[in-house]
Design a protein around this motif. Structure first.
Motif, PDB file in Angstrom:
ATOM      1  N   VAL A 192      -0.536  28.206  62.867  1.00  0.00           N
ATOM      2  CA  VAL A 192       0.027  28.303  64.213  1.00  0.00           C
ATOM      3  C   VAL A 192       0.928  27.101  64.492  1.00  0.00           C
ATOM      4  O   VAL A 192       0.557  25.957  64.232  1.00  0.00           O
ATOM      5  CB  VAL A 192      -1.094  28.368  65.275  1.00  0.00           C
ATOM      6  N   ALA A 245      -6.558  27.435  67.990  1.00  0.00           N
ATOM      7  CA  ALA A 245      -5.938  26.722  66.876  1.00  0.00           C
ATOM      8  C   ALA A 245      -6.324  25.247  66.836  1.00  0.00           C
ATOM      9  O   ALA A 245      -5.861  24.512  65.956  1.00  0.00           O
ATOM     10  CB  ALA A 245      -4.421  26.847  66.964  1.00  0.00           C
ATOM     11  N   ILE A 291       5.150  30.097  70.629  1.00  0.00           N
ATOM     12  CA  ILE A 291       4.101  30.128  69.611  1.00  0.00           C
ATOM     13  C   ILE A 291       4.561  31.020  68.447  1.00  0.00           C
ATOM     14  O   ILE A 291       5.012  32.149  68.667  1.00  0.00           O
ATOM     15  CB  ILE A 291       2.782  30.692  70.176  1.00  0.00           C
ATOM     16  N   MET A 318       2.895  32.374  64.793  1.00  0.00           N
ATOM     17  CA  MET A 318       1.709  32.425  63.939  1.00  0.00           C
ATOM     18  C   MET A 318       2.078  33.069  62.614  1.00  0.00           C
ATOM     19  O   MET A 318       2.532  34.216  62.575  1.00  0.00           O
ATOM     20  CB  MET A 318       0.588  33.225  64.623  1.00  0.00           C
ATOM     21  N   LEU A 368      -4.419  32.221  60.052  1.00  0.00           N
ATOM     22  CA  LEU A 368      -3.128  32.137  60.712  1.00  0.00           C
ATOM     23  C   LEU A 368      -2.732  30.676  60.855  1.00  0.00           C
ATOM     24  O   LEU A 368      -3.543  29.859  61.320  1.00  0.00           O
ATOM     25  CB  LEU A 368      -3.153  32.788  62.099  1.00  0.00           C
ATOM     26  N   LEU A 397      -4.457  30.634  72.719  1.00  0.00           N
ATOM     27  CA  LEU A 397      -4.113  30.441  71.309  1.00  0.00           C
ATOM     28  C   LEU A 397      -4.209  28.969  70.920  1.00  0.00           C
ATOM     29  O   LEU A 397      -4.642  28.641  69.808  1.00  0.00           O
ATOM     30  CB  LEU A 397      -2.712  30.976  71.044  1.00  0.00           C
ATOM     31  N   LYS A 398      -3.830  28.069  71.832  1.00  0.00           N
ATOM     32  CA  LYS A 398      -3.935  26.641  71.521  1.00  0.00           C
ATOM     33  C   LYS A 398      -5.395  26.213  71.375  1.00  0.00           C
ATOM     34  O   LYS A 398      -5.722  25.384  70.516  1.00  0.00           O
ATOM     35  CB  LYS A 398      -3.241  25.827  72.620  1.00  0.00           C
ATOM     36  N   ARG A 419      -4.550  25.914  63.031  1.00  0.00           N
ATOM     37  CA  ARG A 419      -4.914  27.088  62.228  1.00  0.00           C
ATOM     38  C   ARG A 419      -5.946  27.905  62.991  1.00  0.00           C
ATOM     39  O   ARG A 419      -6.776  27.352  63.723  1.00  0.00           O
ATOM     40  CB  ARG A 419      -5.493  26.681  60.863  1.00  0.00           C
ATOM     41  N   ASP A 437       0.632  21.736  65.658  1.00  0.00           N
ATOM     42  CA  ASP A 437       0.308  22.692  64.608  1.00  0.00           C
ATOM     43  C   ASP A 437      -1.202  22.864  64.539  1.00  0.00           C
ATOM     44  O   ASP A 437      -1.961  21.936  64.835  1.00  0.00           O
ATOM     45  CB  ASP A 437       0.828  22.220  63.241  1.00  0.00           C
ATOM     46  N   CYS A 474       3.323  25.431  67.645  1.00  0.00           N
ATOM     47  CA  CYS A 474       3.610  25.465  69.083  1.00  0.00           C
ATOM     48  C   CYS A 474       4.782  24.519  69.358  1.00  0.00           C
ATOM     49  O   CYS A 474       4.738  23.346  68.966  1.00  0.00           O
ATOM     50  CB  CYS A 474       2.381  25.029  69.873  1.00  0.00           C
TER      51      CYS A 474
END
Length: 568
Positions: free
Chosen positions: A271, A243, A282, A284, A269, A239-240, A257, A255, A273
């Protein structure tokens, strides 16, 4: 041959694992074959892998560890992601204070030790284990990613997921990703399920023994089936990357997207962290642009309040403030207002942190505190762009408030938000941050507080008689209930058996008149200002909620929950 290898060979001889003659013979054979001397000795069964481990440990004064004889806690294993553990051939063993003990096969690999020190933000205590031990421990504690995905709790979900359901963007660096990889399919499925369930937020929270997944649906948190704990680090890393965050940074919040596609629908989304005790959390936020095209009626305004509100947002100047706590729908209301009044003959500029939705025909400005581009600086700049209408994401300080008020006094219509409990309380808040009362009185046109309540599901709505306690809480009588259309959802597949589907607002609208302005100028208490607003016909949040209960739009329980601090 490297000096460290010569020293290792000398140690193997000194420790009695082999002889100098055999080492010299192996060196000659290694020159001809191109194979390392130590590897050649192991392959010819002159020495054992365990002998090499003992010699390497002695070489660097490290302790030998037998990974098969110890049990490592899940919390310790989760400190190093599966990808990092396999890449650097390392197994975390335990944590003691600021130190983390790790097992590696080659303690001379200073690059690996430096990298792990940076990633773990801790002092490393290096232990030595054999290569077979390391490989067995990696399989035991981290497993095969593909096996974990196909045999784990997401087996059925992964099998159902196809490329027709979700399209994945390229990674942040532009490289294409393998959409069939099990981990990627799992992350996609989490997002797809959230979207299908109409969730506004996805929460992935590392806990001591599990990796909790929750969705916020219609404002309420609902726990879902948790992903496997051993995949926590891999899911967060994925996810990182999507984003655009720094994957190796675990110490500070970040932070980003993500833009992805569910079927043919493009969604964004936002995001966040956050480092926590057991790893990075996390969250979203799903930004659905369709919600911004709602008319004022769909936001929850009844006909009389809608007429009042349309009159206010049609004024040429002044300030409209929407108040309420975080998550009460203030931003959606303001965006819908901008859509309602957006015409080619008007120039509209917004200042936001962050820009959540991109609106056609409107100039949107993203503040950036890192370079000093804050709300106040942005406001000063956009006023030189000659806008008709300005939206400020939030009034946070005196400088922003002063510029907004000056803009309203020089012919601009200004929309903004404040965090207060009710509409008249916005005046007290502005005074608290330092705005002069005469400026508030001169510039403010309307103060509106709002909350969100859940709608009754239309497909399973049924007549409902409120309990005596609910009627007392709302201040309604049995006679009022008999002549009304009070309803409650029974629960069905359409609403996921909750009885509610979707949300709308309840509102408290205070349009200032001359007497109200005089009261502000005289610095009267909020209670006096509120009494004047009631005399002018302002309904409280509770009263607006009661109207919507009697109209069969929401339930008594929802209104009591949303207005628990309000008077009937």
């Amino acid at each position: 041959m490297a000096e460290k290898d010569d020293y290792l060979l000398d140690l193997l001889v000194d420790l009695g694992f082999t002889s100098a003659e055999l080492v010299e013979a192996a060196k000659e054979e290694a020159k001809a074959s191109g194979v390392g001397v130590v590897d050649l000795l192991v392959a010819n069964k002159v020495i054992r892998p365990a002998d090499v481990t003992q010699a390497r440990a002695a070489q660097f004064g490290a302790e030998v560890v037998n990974l098969q004889s110890i049990k490592i806690d899940d919390e310790v294993i989760s400190m190093v992601s599966r990808d990092i553990a396999r890449k650097y051939r390392v197994v975390p063993i335990f944590k003691s204070g600021d130190k983390v003990a790790v097992a590696i096969a080659d303690p001379s690999d200073l690059n690996t030790i430096d990298t792990l020190t940076h990633l773990l933000h801790a002092e490393l205590e290096v232990r030595v284990a054999s290569e077979p031990d390391i490989e067995a421990a990696l399989g035991k504690y981290y497993g095969s990613e593909k096996k974990a995905m196909t045999d784990g709790v997401f087996k059925d979900v992964i099998q159902e997921l196809t490329q027709d359901n979700v399209q994945v963007n390229a990674d942040a660096d532009g490289a294409e990703v393998d959409a069939d990889a099990p981990l990627i399919r799992l992350v996609n499925q989490i997002i797809v399920d959230a979207f299908k369930l109409r969730a506004s937020d996805i929460h992935l929270e590392p806990l001591g023994k599990r990796f909790r997944l929750r969705y916020r649906i219609d404002g309420m948190m609902q726990e879902m089936k948790s992903p496997p704990k051993q995949l926590q680090s891999s899911i967060i890393a994925r996810l990182k990357i999507q984003a655009g965050m720094t994957i190796s940074e675990h110490r500070i919040p970040q932070d980003g997207r993500i833009q992805t596609k569910v079927g043919t629908k493009l969604i964004d989304l936002r995001v966040s962290c956050l480092p926590t005790n057991h790893g990075e959390s996390i969250v979203m936020r799903i930004l659905d642009k369709e919600g911004l095209r709602l008319g004022l009626a769909e936001l929850g305004f009844l006909s009389d309040d809608q007429a009042t509100f349309e009159r206010v947002i049609g004024l040429p100047d002044g300030i409209l403030l929407v108040t309420g706590p975080t998550g009460s729908g203030k931003t959606t209301t303001l965006y819908s207002c901008l859509n309602f009044i957006n015409r080619p003959d008007r120039k509209i500029i917004t200042v936001e942190d962050p820009v959540e939705y991109v609106l056609s025909g409107i100039n949107q400005v993203q503040v950036n505190d890192l370079v000093g581009f804050n709300f106040a600086m942005a406001l000063r700049a956009i006023l030189r762009q000659a806008p008709n209408i300005v939206m400020i994401g939030e009034i946070r300080d005196l400088e922003t408030a002063s510029i907004a008020i000056n803009a309203s006094l020089t012919g601009h219509l200004v929309f903004s938000t404040l965090h207060t409990n009710d509409a008249p309380g916005a005046v007290t808040r502005l005074v608290d941050i330092g705005v002069k009362p005469f400026l508030i009185a001169s510039s403010t046109r309307c103060l509106m507080a709002q909350r969100l309540v859940r709608k009754i599901c239309k497909k399973c709505a049924a007549p409902y008689v409120p309990t005596d306690g609910e009627m007392r809480s709302l201040g309604i009588t049995p006679e009022e209930v008999k002549s009304a259309n009070v309803q409650k959802g029974r629960g069905c597949p359409n609403c996921n058996n909750s009885g509610n589907r979707g949300r709308f607002g309840i509102f408290e609208i205070f349009v200032l008149d001359d007497e109200g302005r005089k009261l502000i100028y005289d610095r009267v208490p909020t209670s006096v200002l509120r009494q004047r607003a009631r005399e002018m016909g302002m309904r409280t949040l509770r009263e607006d909620g009661i109207r919507k209960v009697l109209a069969g739009l929401t339930t008594p329980e929802e209104v009591v929950r949303a207005t628990v601090g309000d008077e009937a």
